[in-house]
Design a protein around this motif. Sequence first.
Motif, PDB file in Angstrom:
ATOM      1  N   ILE A 822      19.740  -7.362  35.001  1.00 21.96           N
ATOM      2  CA  ILE A 822      20.290  -8.194  36.074  1.00 21.96           C
ATOM      3  C   ILE A 822      20.482  -7.372  37.340  1.00 21.96           C
ATOM      4  CG2 ILE A 822      22.293  -9.562  36.754  1.00 21.96           C
ATOM      5  CD1 ILE A 822      22.592 -10.444  33.897  1.00 21.96           C
ATOM      6  N   MET A 823      20.917  -6.090  37.171  1.00 22.43           N
ATOM      7  CA  MET A 823      21.156  -5.248  38.347  1.00 22.43           C
ATOM      8  C   MET A 823      19.900  -5.041  39.175  1.00 22.43           C
ATOM      9  SD  MET A 823      23.661  -2.199  36.993  1.00 22.43           S
ATOM     10  CE  MET A 823      23.362  -1.280  38.497  1.00 22.43           C
ATOM     11  N   VAL A 829      27.823  -5.797  42.761  1.00 19.46           N
ATOM     12  CA  VAL A 829      29.237  -6.136  42.980  1.00 19.46           C
ATOM     13  C   VAL A 829      29.513  -7.560  42.518  1.00 19.46           C
ATOM     14  CG1 VAL A 829      31.073  -6.329  44.692  1.00 19.46           C
ATOM     15  CG2 VAL A 829      29.355  -4.508  44.894  1.00 19.46           C
ATOM     16  N   SER A 830      28.605  -8.475  42.822  1.00 17.39           N
ATOM     17  CA  SER A 830      28.789  -9.850  42.343  1.00 17.39           C
ATOM     18  C   SER A 830      28.756  -9.899  40.823  1.00 17.39           C
ATOM     19  CB  SER A 830      27.688 -10.742  42.923  1.00 17.39           C
ATOM     20  OG  SER A 830      27.709 -10.730  44.330  1.00 17.39           O
ATOM     21  N   VAL A 836      34.320  -9.482  35.448  1.00 17.84           N
ATOM     22  CA  VAL A 836      35.788  -9.489  35.471  1.00 17.84           C
ATOM     23  C   VAL A 836      36.305 -10.889  35.215  1.00 17.84           C
ATOM     24  CG1 VAL A 836      37.787  -9.207  36.977  1.00 17.84           C
ATOM     25  CG2 VAL A 836      35.993  -7.462  36.930  1.00 17.84           C
ATOM     26  N   LYS A 837      35.641 -11.869  35.794  1.00 20.69           N
ATOM     27  CA  LYS A 837      36.065 -13.253  35.586  1.00 20.69           C
ATOM     28  C   LYS A 837      35.908 -13.643  34.121  1.00 20.69           C
ATOM     29  CE  LYS A 837      35.036 -16.056  38.863  1.00 20.69           C
ATOM     30  NZ  LYS A 837      34.294 -16.968  39.775  1.00 20.69           N
ATOM     31  N   MET A 838      34.820 -13.200  33.487  1.00 21.64           N
ATOM     32  CA  MET A 838      34.649 -13.486  32.054  1.00 21.64           C
ATOM     33  C   MET A 838      35.814 -12.935  31.245  1.00 21.64           C
ATOM     34  SD  MET A 838      30.651 -12.849  31.162  1.00 21.64           S
ATOM     35  CE  MET A 838      29.354 -13.891  31.806  1.00 21.64           C
ATOM     36  N   CYS A 869      31.568  -1.150  42.596  1.00 24.67           N
ATOM     37  CA  CYS A 869      31.742  -1.916  41.352  1.00 24.67           C
ATOM     38  C   CYS A 869      32.992  -1.460  40.603  1.00 24.67           C
ATOM     39  CB  CYS A 869      30.508  -1.763  40.473  1.00 24.67           C
ATOM     40  SG  CYS A 869      28.996  -2.454  41.178  1.00 24.67           S
ATOM     41  N   ARG A 870      33.231  -0.150  40.618  1.00 22.24           N
ATOM     42  CA  ARG A 870      34.449   0.332  39.953  1.00 22.24           C
ATOM     43  C   ARG A 870      35.695  -0.224  40.619  1.00 22.24           C
ATOM     44  NH1 ARG A 870      31.922   5.391  39.974  1.00 22.24           N
ATOM     45  NH2 ARG A 870      33.348   6.148  41.603  1.00 22.24           N
ATOM     46  N   ALA A 871      35.630  -0.401  41.901  1.00 24.41           N
ATOM     47  CA  ALA A 871      36.786  -0.957  42.608  1.00 24.41           C
ATOM     48  C   ALA A 871      37.102  -2.362  42.119  1.00 24.41           C
ATOM     49  CB  ALA A 871      36.528  -0.955  44.111  1.00 24.41           C
ATOM     50  N   VAL A 872      36.091  -3.061  41.626  1.00 20.53           N
ATOM     51  CA  VAL A 872      36.300  -4.408  41.095  1.00 20.53           C
ATOM     52  C   VAL A 872      36.669  -4.362  39.615  1.00 20.53           C
ATOM     53  CG1 VAL A 872      35.199  -6.646  40.694  1.00 20.53           C
ATOM     54  CG2 VAL A 872      34.700  -5.372  42.787  1.00 20.53           C
TER      55      VAL A 872
END
Length: 1995
Positions: A822-823, A829-830, A836-838, A869-872
């Motif tokens: 996917i990346m 970031v998305s 995170v939402k999962m 990404c780590r920030a998220v």
Amino acid sequence: MNWTPARDKDKYGVAIYNFSGISDACIKLNVGETVHILEELGDWYFGYALHNKSLRGVFPKSFIQVKDCIVDKTGLVEVVTPRLPPIVQEVTAVLREWGVLLRKLYVERDKNFTLLRDTMKEIIAHRSKILSGQLPGDELKQLKHRITHGIDRVNERLGLDLVVRDDHGNILNPDITSAVKLFRHHDEAAARLIKQEELDGRIPTVRKKPHLSWTALLSFTNIIIKVPESSEISIGLYVGDAREGREKPLSEAFIIPWAEEGYNGHPDLLLNLKCLFTDLSTITLDESQLWLIGYVVRQGSMATKEVDPKRTSALLTKKVTSTDCMRRPFGIVMLEMTSYFQKMKMLALDGNDAKEKDCFATFYPCGEKETLDMKKLLSSRNESIKDNKTGLQGIWFSFELINGDLKQLREDNPHYVSLRDVPVALRLGLSDVIMPGDVRNDLYITLISGEFTRGAKTSDRNVEVTIRIINEKGKVIPGVIHQGCRKGALDEYRSVTYHHENKPKWMETVKIALPIEEFKKAHIKFTFKHRSTNDVKDKSEKPFSMSFVKLMQENGTTLSNIEHELIIYKIDPKKWQDDDISYLKLPWKRKNGEELVKVWTNGLAPSSKDNFTISTTFCSTKLTQNAELLGLLEWGWSGSKDTEILQQRLEGLRHVPSEELMVFLQDTLDVLLEILMINSTSDDSDNRVFEALVYVITIATDKNKHEAFQPVLDSYIQQNFHATLVYNKLIHVLKFYVEQGMDMDRQETLKKSMKCLQYVFKFIIRSRQLFVELHGRGQEQFEESLQQLLEAMAHMMVHTNDSTLTVQAHCLKYITTTIPDIMSNFDPVSMSAILVKMIDNLDHKRIPKQKLMTMNDIIHSELFKIPDCRAVLLPCFISHIKRLLAANEEVTDFEVVMRKEKKKTKLEKLLGTEHSNTHVAEDRSMTEELELCVKILGDILDVLFCADVGSTFDDMTLLSSKMLENILTIVYKMTRDDPLICKFVSVLVSLLRQMNEKHFFSFLNRFSTQDLLYQFLVELQMVLQDLIVQPVFPADWAEMILLQNSVILKVLHQLSRVISDKMREPFRELVWYNFFHCAIKFLTQPSLQLEKFTQSKRIKILSRYRDMRRETAAEIRSLWFSLGQHKIRFVAASVPGQSMVGPFLEMTMIPEVELRKATIPIFFDMMQCEFYSQRDQGKNLVPDMARNNQKIKGKFNVFESEILEKLDHLVEGGHGDDHYREVFQTLVGALCEDHATMREPGLRLVNTVSRLMDRLLQYRTIMSTPDNSPDTRMSCTVNLLDFYSEINRKELYLRYVYKLQDLHLGCDNYTEAGYTLLQHANLLRWSSEDLQPALKSPLVRCVKHDELKEKLYERIISYFDKGQMWEDALQLCKELVKHYEEVILNYTKLSDLLKRMAQFYENIMNPQNLRPEPEYFRVAYYGRGFPAFLQNKVFVYRGNGYERLGDFTSRILDQFPNAELMKKLTPPSDEVKESPQQFIQISKVDCVMHENPFPSVNVSEQIERYYRANRVKVFTYSRPFHRGQKDPTNEFATLCIEKTTLYTSYSLPGILRCFPVVKTKSKELSPLENALETMTNVNEEVHELVKRYARDSSLPLDPLTRKLSGMVDPAVMGGIANYEKAFLGDDYILSHPGDADKVANLRLLMASQVPLLEAGLSIHSMRVTEPISGLHDHMVASFTKMKAQVQEKYGVQPMPDDLRIDIRPLKLHSQISVSSDSSQRASHQYDSLEMDNVELRSPRDDPKSDNLRNSFSRSLQAITERSSEFMFINRLSPAKSKGGTLPRNHKSSLPDLGLPGGSKSSKKEKSISKLLRRESFTSSTQWFDRPDSQVLAPPPQPIIELSEQVNSPIRTFFLQVNPFMGPSSNQKFKSRLDLATERPLRSDVEREKRISRPRSCNLNTPSVSTTPSPSLGSRESLSTGTPTESLHEEEAPPPLPVKMRERESDIDGNILRYSGLSLKGGKMLPPVPTDISPEPPEKPPRPDRNHNHEDSFLP
């Protein structure tokens, strides 16, 4: 020119010449030394040698060979190493370190020496191989594994550090490795070592994941088969039991052509006989029985023709062509290979070298009329066939099994020559894994069997089967038949022909390789032909039958892999055409139950009786045997749009076997994706196709069955996938199923789609990539649709139904596998936000474990390496982990309890619930979650430590602020046995390591109040201190511990700044104290003591971490001096135990010079603090400094008390050394010297500390040296004890009192133990006051003075009782009596105590309790080689019970084996005293009673004996010498005595068995004064003896008899005539006018002796018995003569008043009636002695030897018995085993008191005197030097006893027996007293003991004194002499007791028999020798007629 830094590549060099230097700036180098080059200038280098980094200098370039190197700049200092393989560098370092250990182990004879030596040899050889550079990659890898295994094994066995390595075997560098990863590698290495131990040192099995296929390499080395004609051997692998005929071919055959002469002429051809049997599956090897079978087929005529080689015509015989010859059976070569395959497979999986296995396959020949039927052939031949000429026939080959298929082997081993150009025998079946592009289309036909009728023949046919491949035109397809590898293709194949066999069984397999296009149209035709034995007839034979097989079936599939029973068609030769294919319309396969009708068609008719069976195995990747799969493939290829048929084909796909489906995986996926891409219908066809696609992917990714096909799938997607538009359909359909997740009908498909989510997204992304490559548009639309799909999946996590739980779990589990794909086409970031939402959408109670596993997978993905990404992601992960940790805080405590409680009932009680099983399962699950949490945290920190992850500052800030406190809390609560503690600590260490100063500052500023900061600091300090004091990591994890220590040092540095800044106002004492305590514990921990490490380890630590102790000490020093006025709190602490004196003392004792110099001045600062502190401060107040006008304390007693107490404990524990004492004395002494006020008390304290430390170091050295004797340890302990007594330190004094007591008890010194414990009791009072802590005893728990004193007295009394010191015990008992009777009024205890006292009194008075009188010895230690407390000091030792000088000397010298025994008593020179050697001077001394305790009371001998040898502290010894010219006729005229008196520090016995001499006095006696003192002592002894016998009539008579007989009949030494001649003559009086009074006194003493002897003879006459009446008469007659002479010369003296009794006239006893009862009762006791029957048990064999001695003394009653036995026992004493009878030329000295002529007497009188004077001995304590001519070989003695003491009991006894020594004794004195000439060798002593040991009886009875008299009790009463020498006297002896009967006494179980001394002819027989030699001894010479002798017994 200036020096320039050297380039990195030129920084390492090796000296190729010796360089000695030309100036001071140069360094010396030897050839081979390595150097680190720092700078260069011209022709010179500047640097240092690597073996001595502290010395730097210059050296010439021409002397150095520069080598490639690696410069490591990651540490604190630059490190250069040669550019060698890392394993070589490790081996080099290890060998250097082990070399030192090898020598140490050899010296210590350690059992690990052999292991270390052998391992070193092995790795040296391996190192050479690696350096050669000739090893291929795989062998190098195996060799590295062997080396590392050997190093780890030896390190573990020797207790060395654990070596951690990466996956490639290289040592990890801690500087570039995170703490978590370092811990994990340590953990893995430790587990690996444990596994090695379980394997007993074998190399552990490093099992890699095996390939599914295996390859067997067979190399044929020799073939011995006797064949008459050319033949071929067809060898292959078979499965099944060949013995039962159930074998089936597993592989193609390997064809070996074999000629009659074999390969003898072509050995090179034999080397090429190799074959690879490939594609062998693991299941086949594990589950099948494997055989190697080779069919030997002869090619020739039907019968073997024997050819006579002698006939030349035979050589010209025409050879049979290949078309004419028959294939005839000759035999079978076979070997079961099952065990070989299994063993080789295990070796290959274990990673060991799979060496070739040599094998032998036996040849079983068959006859001309036999077949190759295995079962029949083996049943008729049970054994191997041997040939007389060729030996054992068969095939020799080597066998090697390799994991992997042929392609993998050739890729991994390109160097492997064995795999090049080797024929390959394929498996009869497809490979387990078929990669895209692999094409195979092979059909294997096996001729199984047939049955043929005879037809018109009279016998069975010789059937030959011919196989041809026919095309649709009836033509033979050439070159498509293969018999086996290594043989070319055939046009036709002919089978083996059996002789007259109507039911042949062939089992022959051939391969048909046809192109796919020809395969569909071709068929196989079998023709059967009879082969005649007649060559002419055989040529005319035609086929008689035929069969055929169609390769394709009617439904389009190929021939099935089964057995086929074919229809045999008989041939009419006249009508049948070979190229006619009309038979294809006929059936070819016989059906079950079908009866064939013989109908001729085109010359063919089916035969109902004949049959023919074959089997087929089809291996094709293009043609399938499955109709359903074929239908789907054809539907896709046809492009049909019939949805109904499509549904049927998709349903049929599920019925296709998975193996068949995997073979056609690529085609199936192509069809499904093509259908999905082109389908435009609006129904659910897409869903059906998607389900089929998911089904295929699921099978392909099934890890249990088809895991190997995942690479196939990946390869297909990357290389063969071409559906460019399918991504839209896949996203749409997958989104549909996700949105319909609640639909139960679709959940099954959704579950499967989630499991194969990775490949679904791979198809999507790859399809999009292909589309972009072709069109390059639609990216936004694609991202939008993909985001919608991912959002739908995230929304699916909201569901809380149980039915969706599995789907959610699968989604979380497999979504991470899609991240890499996917990346590549989506915003990372998305993607992170959606992940995170999962996680957040899922309820926290649902599948928390899977949620954590998903987080962990995300952390290991490339997504987490992107900072944005780590920030998220990181905040989400931390919030979930923090919540789980908070929930698990109680679980951690519960887990501790649960591990300790093993029983379920206890666990239920702890939980307080009824359903404990549920709770236990829940808690176990929570523990697993806790383990996952710590793993995630570790992985996060590990990723953040990497260099390729961008900036990590914000991440570490977040981690420290959110997680640090939680981790600290968990670590603090966990116990050391928790399995997770190490993991949490590694996370904590990693977190603290990766925090910089800004992180610490930011974290600490979070605390809003000082109280919160204070609480955190306290918790952090406690955790750090706990990690230091109780390490969680094993001691051999050196790298991990050092890394942890470096992190702790970093934290301590931060803490010191925070504490100094924020914990001062208000002052937080606990934080300061904890910091000091934690820091000192840190720098004193064992892992930082560099001095104890090897040099290599020390250098490595210093280069990477420096000396962390210095840095820590600097922090402590800085923080201490910043305390200001609060310092006094840590000197005179208000809270017990918070004083920092002890911890600082421990810190300063670290053996590091700079650290000591920096920290020791702190003590002076402490002294100042207490000195200037406030005086008279209350006890409960915090100590403070004096301010303004407050009075200062003016002393530092608290500091002094603390430092002395801690110094004692620390030095004894191994801290401190002489250097520390010197530095302390120098630094603190200098500071005190410069201080005006504190100078005097300060210097006094420094001196006290220095003296104490000197003694403590001596004590530690003595106690830690195992060679030191208990006496030395006791003396050292008392030395320390005296010091503590001097400085009045009771608690320390008592500490060593009890240590001394334990030492005494260990040596059974009960008396000394009692005196030692009495030191504590004397400090106590008989009061009920509370005990001070310093006075408490470790033996008993008491709180009052009187309680403890009473308990101690009871213990002391028991010690005195065991030591037979009952008089001392009674003194303590009297104190207890007063206490019981007057204070506590405890009459019960009083009663018991009085009974015990009565027993003590009884013990004292019981004559059977013979207490040995110990002797005392002077020991002087000269030289500096002794311990300081012994150097140049003199001691008086109390000997053991029966110890004599020789034994004592040996014992002392045994304690100091290097000491030299001084031979003279003269004082040593100063040179001797100051020499580094050891000199010992030993002599015997006599004790002097301080005062007579009973001056006016006549007491018993048992009472008086105690006071003669106890409670004494004054001792004397004498040294005789001659003044002026020695008178040869009378030595007494010039004989002087030097008398020395010694005063000891304490009385003996005491707390030691020796005390030092504190005072010495010497006095010189002139010859006359010597005579006066001698006469005075003799008269006093006679006086006391007579009084004792007058007072006590029960005393035995023999002591009195011996004393009187020795004085009234001197007869030897001249008697008083010598004194008269020397001192009473006119010449002496005229020349010595000043001695007139002394001469008068001498006359008076001579006259005073007469009444004393008269009183004694009077008493003797009243108790004399008949057996000794003759002796008494002789004594009376002698006395009468002596009395007349003495009274005539010197007058008559009155009898003393206390002896005034009625004295009857002395008469001969023959005139006195002896009929009294007492005489009659006593007369029978004096039996004569006869030594022919003596049994005496050794006291060594009987522990009750004391009882033996006591009883033995009581048994000696008769004079003859006593006198003989006394000498007998003395000679048998263990201490005098080397003694013997007197030398022949040594004359006994007997007194002569008044006999006329002094030495003249009749022969009869001499005989009587000789018999009576058996106790006339020369004391061995006064053994003087004599000329060698006058001494007959005295045995070697350790020392000559120096006891010429005037006042000693032994000297008194000597002079009593012989007070006037005549001229014959001149030879016994010298002007100087010499000691022992040399110390006897142990071997000589042992030899003497063996020689002196009796053969017939064990005569080791210890010497016993026979009377209470000190003179008679001397055991040093025998002069040395030859042990076998006996003296005889020819004169008739005086009357002796008449022998009445033989007597036998049983003394305490020890048999002592005497059968009397036989007297024949008036002469005594010689004694029985105890050292009988094997040969008869020589007859002893007759003694000199004039030589007086003692009645001697052998020792």
